[in-house]
Design an enzyme around this catalytic site. Structure first.
Site, PDB file in Angstrom:
ATOM      1  CE  LYS A 254      -4.147  -1.869   2.236  1.00  0.00           C
ATOM      2  NZ  LYS A 254      -5.059  -1.763   3.398  1.00  0.00           N
TER       3      LYS A 254
ATOM      4  CB  SER B  13      -1.887   1.799   9.075  1.00  0.00           C
ATOM      5  OG  SER B  13      -1.979   0.942  10.184  1.00  0.00           O
ATOM      6  CG  ASP B  14      -3.743  -4.055   6.009  1.00  0.00           C
ATOM      7  OD1 ASP B  14      -4.730  -3.541   5.459  1.00  0.00           O
ATOM      8  OD2 ASP B  14      -3.633  -5.280   6.192  1.00  0.00           O
ATOM      9  CB  THR B  15      -5.880  -3.641  11.161  1.00  0.00           C
ATOM     10  OG1 THR B  15      -5.343  -2.380  11.542  1.00  0.00           O
ATOM     11  CG2 THR B  15      -6.241  -4.434  12.406  1.00  0.00           C
TER      12      THR B  15
ATOM     13  CB  ALA C 133       1.987  -3.533   9.545  1.00  0.00           C
TER      14      ALA C 133
END
Length: 198
Positions: free
Chosen positions: A57, A78-80, A115
């Site tokens: 991303k 950010s990614d969850t 992250a």
């Protein structure tokens, strides 16, 4: 100073505002398939998955910044993801998928991995937040009622800890803001490294 936030999540915007960080959105255009970046690889470990997706991303956002000729500033992505063992629970495909996820998470403890990556020019840094969430045992009626609110859609693991799902969370260990989608402590450390005064 300001940064670009490459995320459509209103929660991430709120959390950046809580830190007092000025930001502008840097969102994908109609020609980009951002969802395609979130496909797990076979047997991929959850932590490796969420870091890889975040960096993909970020790469896409940096290309977008250059393509659009925007002023240079740090870009944050950010990614969850939610995980039990090596099983990754992404965003539910539909209501039936959301009910399945919640049935599997009911009465169990799972991990929430978020992250965060920031880049400006050649400088690039990342961090990972790893938290635990325990759900109380959910009845089929409770699962059905929650899914009918629409809240699970678009959420990793089919729930939002800051929403109605909070009524079913019996224990949290780790970063509440990380579970929401942007771990404040880790994010603040990264932003300090890029010159933000926090």
């Amino acid at each position: 100073m300001f940064l670009y936030l490459a995320s459509e999540s209103p929660r991430r915007r709120q959390l950046l505002e809580q830190l007092g960080i000025a930001h502008e959105l840097l969102l994908p255009g109609d020609d980009e398939d951002a969802e395609a970046l979130e496909t797990p690889r076979p047997n991929e470990a959850p932590a490796a998955y969420v870091r890889r997706v975040t960096n993909l991303k970020l790469d896409a956002a940096l290309q977008r910044l250059t393509r659009r000729g925007l002023p240079v500033a740090p870009v944050l992505c950010s990614d969850t993801t939610v995980a039990r063992g090596r099983t990754i629970y992404g965003k539910p495909a539909d209501a039936q998928d959301a009910r399945r996820m919640l049935r599997e998470l009911s009465g169990e403890t799972h991990r929430v991995l978020t992250a965060v990556a920031v880049a400006r020019g050649r400088k690039r840094m990342e961090a990972l937040s790893d938290s635990r969430v325990t759900f109380a045992k959910l009845s089929p009626a409770q699962i059905r009622a929650y899914v009918e609110t629409g809240e699970p859609m678009g959420k990793a693991g089919a729930y939002a800890v800051q929403g109605r799902a909070a009524a079913h969370v019996s224990h949290i260990s780790g970063s509440y803001s990380g579970i929401m989608g942007l771990p404040m402590h880790e994010t603040a450390q990264l932003l300090r490294a890029f010159g933000f005064a926090l």
